[in-house]
Design an enzyme around this catalytic site. Sequence first.
Site, PDB file in Angstrom:
ATOM      1  N   GLN A   1      62.478  51.705  15.706  1.00  0.00           N
ATOM      2  CA  GLN A   1      63.240  50.793  16.576  1.00  0.00           C
ATOM      3  C   GLN A   1      63.100  49.343  16.125  1.00  0.00           C
ATOM      4  OE1 GLN A   1      63.381  51.574  20.947  1.00  0.00           O
ATOM      5  NE2 GLN A   1      61.272  52.195  20.595  1.00  0.00           N
ATOM      6  N   VAL A   2      61.854  48.903  15.977  1.00  0.00           N
ATOM      7  CA  VAL A   2      61.601  47.506  15.616  1.00  0.00           C
ATOM      8  C   VAL A   2      61.915  47.298  14.135  1.00  0.00           C
ATOM      9  CG1 VAL A   2      59.814  45.721  15.443  1.00  0.00           C
ATOM     10  CG2 VAL A   2      59.894  47.209  17.453  1.00  0.00           C
TER      11      VAL A   2
ATOM     12  N   TYR B   1      52.179  55.440  14.472  1.00  0.00           N
ATOM     13  CA  TYR B   1      52.260  56.745  15.152  1.00  0.00           C
ATOM     14  C   TYR B   1      52.466  56.401  16.621  1.00  0.00           C
ATOM     15  CZ  TYR B   1      51.053  61.459  16.656  1.00  0.00           C
ATOM     16  OH  TYR B   1      51.077  62.719  17.211  1.00  0.00           O
ATOM     17  N   THR B   2      53.676  56.664  17.152  1.00  0.00           N
ATOM     18  CA  THR B   2      54.010  56.199  18.500  1.00  0.00           C
ATOM     19  C   THR B   2      54.207  57.327  19.521  1.00  0.00           C
ATOM     20  OG1 THR B   2      56.333  56.114  17.869  1.00  0.00           O
ATOM     21  CG2 THR B   2      55.088  54.053  17.674  1.00  0.00           C
TER      22      THR B   2
ATOM     23  N   THR C   1      50.007  46.878  21.153  1.00  0.00           N
ATOM     24  CA  THR C   1      50.565  47.448  22.392  1.00  0.00           C
ATOM     25  C   THR C   1      49.793  47.077  23.658  1.00  0.00           C
ATOM     26  OG1 THR C   1      50.882  49.601  23.480  1.00  0.00           O
ATOM     27  CG2 THR C   1      49.207  49.528  21.824  1.00  0.00           C
TER      28      THR C   1
ATOM     29  N   TYR D   1      51.971  44.907  14.579  1.00  0.00           N
ATOM     30  CA  TYR D   1      52.331  45.044  16.003  1.00  0.00           C
ATOM     31  C   TYR D   1      51.322  45.913  16.737  1.00  0.00           C
ATOM     32  CZ  TYR D   1      56.655  43.164  14.243  1.00  0.00           C
ATOM     33  OH  TYR D   1      57.577  42.351  13.627  1.00  0.00           O
TER      34      TYR D   1
ATOM     35  N   LEU E   1      52.230  55.972   5.198  1.00  0.00           N
ATOM     36  CA  LEU E   1      51.006  55.242   5.579  1.00  0.00           C
ATOM     37  C   LEU E   1      49.807  56.172   5.755  1.00  0.00           C
ATOM     38  CD1 LEU E   1      51.988  52.367   8.027  1.00  0.00           C
ATOM     39  CD2 LEU E   1      51.970  52.421   5.548  1.00  0.00           C
TER      40      LEU E   1
ATOM     41  N   TYR F   1      46.152  57.035  21.662  1.00  0.00           N
ATOM     42  CA  TYR F   1      47.068  56.048  21.068  1.00  0.00           C
ATOM     43  C   TYR F   1      46.527  54.630  21.280  1.00  0.00           C
ATOM     44  CZ  TYR F   1      51.267  53.101  20.713  1.00  0.00           C
ATOM     45  OH  TYR F   1      52.161  52.095  20.401  1.00  0.00           O
TER      46      TYR F   1
ATOM     47  N   LYS G   1      45.373  52.020  18.342  1.00  0.00           N
ATOM     48  CA  LYS G   1      46.034  50.724  18.136  1.00  0.00           C
ATOM     49  C   LYS G   1      45.025  49.577  18.233  1.00  0.00           C
ATOM     50  CE  LYS G   1      49.890  49.972  17.595  1.00  0.00           C
ATOM     51  NZ  LYS G   1      50.677  49.858  16.344  1.00  0.00           N
TER      52      LYS G   1
HETATM   53  N1  LIG Z   1      57.828  51.924  21.447  1.00  0.00           N
HETATM   54  C1  LIG Z   1      57.156  51.213  22.339  1.00  0.00           C
HETATM   55  O1  LIG Z   1      57.417  51.270  23.552  1.00  0.00           O
HETATM   56  C2  LIG Z   1      56.026  50.307  21.886  1.00  0.00           C
HETATM   57  C3  LIG Z   1      55.277  49.649  22.875  1.00  0.00           C
HETATM   58  C4  LIG Z   1      54.264  48.792  22.470  1.00  0.00           C
HETATM   59  C5  LIG Z   1      54.011  48.604  21.130  1.00  0.00           C
HETATM   60  N2  LIG Z   1      54.729  49.266  20.185  1.00  0.00           N
HETATM   61  C6  LIG Z   1      54.408  49.051  18.784  1.00  0.00           C
HETATM   62  O2  LIG Z   1      55.519  48.423  18.143  1.00  0.00           O
HETATM   63  C7  LIG Z   1      55.575  48.849  16.786  1.00  0.00           C
HETATM   64  C8  LIG Z   1      56.969  49.390  16.469  1.00  0.00           C
HETATM   65  O3  LIG Z   1      57.184  50.521  17.322  1.00  0.00           O
HETATM   66  P1  LIG Z   1      58.609  51.228  17.447  1.00  0.00           P
HETATM   67  O4  LIG Z   1      58.934  51.317  18.881  1.00  0.00           O
HETATM   68  O5  LIG Z   1      59.587  50.598  16.516  1.00  0.00           O
HETATM   69  O6  LIG Z   1      58.204  52.684  16.934  1.00  0.00           O
HETATM   70  P2  LIG Z   1      59.113  53.861  16.387  1.00  0.00           P
HETATM   71  O7  LIG Z   1      60.525  53.636  16.773  1.00  0.00           O
HETATM   72  O8  LIG Z   1      58.431  55.117  16.775  1.00  0.00           O
HETATM   73  O9  LIG Z   1      59.012  53.660  14.815  1.00  0.00           O
HETATM   74  C9  LIG Z   1      57.823  53.876  14.140  1.00  0.00           C
HETATM   75  C10 LIG Z   1      58.158  54.085  12.683  1.00  0.00           C
HETATM   76  O10 LIG Z   1      56.925  54.363  12.010  1.00  0.00           O
HETATM   77  C11 LIG Z   1      57.200  55.343  11.058  1.00  0.00           C
HETATM   78  N3  LIG Z   1      56.025  56.114  10.675  1.00  0.00           N
HETATM   79  C12 LIG Z   1      55.298  56.976  11.421  1.00  0.00           C
HETATM   80  N4  LIG Z   1      54.344  57.555  10.675  1.00  0.00           N
HETATM   81  C13 LIG Z   1      54.488  57.044   9.428  1.00  0.00           C
HETATM   82  C14 LIG Z   1      53.827  57.247   8.204  1.00  0.00           C
HETATM   83  N5  LIG Z   1      52.833  58.136   8.085  1.00  0.00           N
HETATM   84  N6  LIG Z   1      54.226  56.538   7.121  1.00  0.00           N
HETATM   85  C15 LIG Z   1      55.241  55.670   7.197  1.00  0.00           C
HETATM   86  N7  LIG Z   1      55.933  55.441   8.326  1.00  0.00           N
HETATM   87  C16 LIG Z   1      55.557  56.125   9.419  1.00  0.00           C
HETATM   88  C17 LIG Z   1      58.219  56.265  11.692  1.00  0.00           C
HETATM   89  O11 LIG Z   1      58.862  56.949  10.657  1.00  0.00           O
HETATM   90  P3  LIG Z   1      59.909  58.141  10.922  1.00  0.00           P
HETATM   91  O12 LIG Z   1      61.180  57.424  11.290  1.00  0.00           O
HETATM   92  O13 LIG Z   1      59.972  58.819   9.605  1.00  0.00           O
HETATM   93  O14 LIG Z   1      59.320  58.971  12.014  1.00  0.00           O
HETATM   94  C18 LIG Z   1      59.099  55.268  12.436  1.00  0.00           C
HETATM   95  O15 LIG Z   1      60.208  54.875  11.641  1.00  0.00           O
HETATM   96  C19 LIG Z   1      54.448  49.852  16.590  1.00  0.00           C
HETATM   97  O16 LIG Z   1      53.317  49.195  16.080  1.00  0.00           O
HETATM   98  C20 LIG Z   1      54.146  50.319  18.011  1.00  0.00           C
HETATM   99  O17 LIG Z   1      52.818  50.767  18.150  1.00  0.00           O
HETATM  100  C21 LIG Z   1      55.761  50.102  20.541  1.00  0.00           C
END
Ligand SMILES: NC(=O)c1ccc[n+]([C@@H]2O[C@H](COP(=O)([O-])OP(=O)(O)OC[C@H]3O[C@@H](n4cnc5c(N)ncnc54)[C@H](OP(=O)(O)O)[C@@H]3O)[C@@H](O)[C@H]2O)c1
Length: 296
Positions: free
Chosen positions: A11-12, A60-61, A100, A98, A36, A124, A128
């Site tokens: 997403q981000v 890993y989300t 959480t 980033y 990663l 999780y 983080k």
């Molecule tokens: N989502 C939320 O509500 C939330 C809230 C607070 C903080 N955050 C933080 O914000 C940041 C961005 O989150 P997001 O919402 O954009 O998450 P997301 O949509 O789940 O995207 C995470 C990305 O990480 C990739 N990924 C996972 N395992 C991987 C690996 N082994 N090697 C390389 N890439 C890998 C995934 O790849 P694939 O596309 O191949 O699966 C995905 O594209 C993260 O640090 C998260 O912890 C998110």
Amino acid sequence: MKMLLTGCNGQVGWELARCLQPLGDVVALGRAELDLANAGAIAACVASQRPDVIVNAAAYTAVDKAESESELTFRINAEAPAALGQAAKACDALLLHYSTDYVFDGTLAGAYTEGDATAPCSVYGRSKLAGEQAVTASGCRHLVLRTQWVFGSHGGNFLRTILRLAREREQLRIVADQFGAPTAARLIADVTAQILGRQAGGLPVEDGVYHLAASGRTTWHEYASFVVERARACPALGQGLKVREIVPIATADYPLPAERPANSLFDCGKLERAFGLRMPKWQRGVELCVAELAAR
Ligand SMILES: NC(=O)c1ccc[n+]([C@@H]2O[C@H](COP(=O)([O-])OP(=O)(O)OC[C@H]3O[C@@H](n4cnc5c(N)ncnc54)[C@H](OP(=O)(O)O)[C@@H]3O)[C@@H](O)[C@H]2O)c1
């Protein structure tokens, strides 16, 4: 300025791949290009690219699955940021990472500042927090942006799930005793670009942890109701809605493997003062996202 972006399909990451373009050269990597889970690949990739900035949007989300995949969760969310930090230090790059709201247990009465004690209550959240600590301990120049309740038009999230369920069901039952601020992936990418623009222009960017969330507060129930209300106002989405009733329920009535913080609210004053920003109301990002989805 050369920027190495990980997780460009998330997403981000997807928003960042667009927002960072005007700042210089962006090397955008998905899991296929840089896994990663492979620490050796991280070091080799950074050493060969020699970026000025690394933006780590990969994580890993899967919060509930993490409860039964602790080892993999820590490898991606803690060991990989540690390797990125070491690699960033070796080539004097800035690492922007980033984190959480899940680093907190959600028992504070008001909004969390960066100085408040962390106490994660899920795998999780612990992974983080370990990632934040590893980035800091690596000794590289770093920024950790903690965010929460992320949504966008790309990828899986609560907003898109609600739109789907609202087309499928007449009644939705949504948790009404957890508080937070839905934060657009676009906002996170825009703020990141603002910060890196300062960095590119030689303006001071102080290392450390910053809270980044939209302003205002809501519950999942109120948020879902707002999403449906906005969807009803768009002919392209409104016509297909089946939902008639959105019932507020307690967290206890919707048990999930991972415990969630009841209060995720952030005080974003440090970020706003440091970078001259003002966080928009959460409703604005939701309106834009619903409009974007309606236009598809
Ligand atoms: N989502 C939320 O509500 C939330 C809230 C607070 C903080 N955050 C933080 O914000 C940041 C961005 O989150 P997001 O919402 O954009 O998450 P997301 O949509 O789940 O995207 C995470 C990305 O990480 C990739 N990924 C996972 N395992 C991987 C690996 N082994 N090697 C390389 N890439 C890998 C995934 O790849 P694939 O596309 O191949 O699966 C995905 O594209 C993260 O640090 C998260 O912890 C998110």
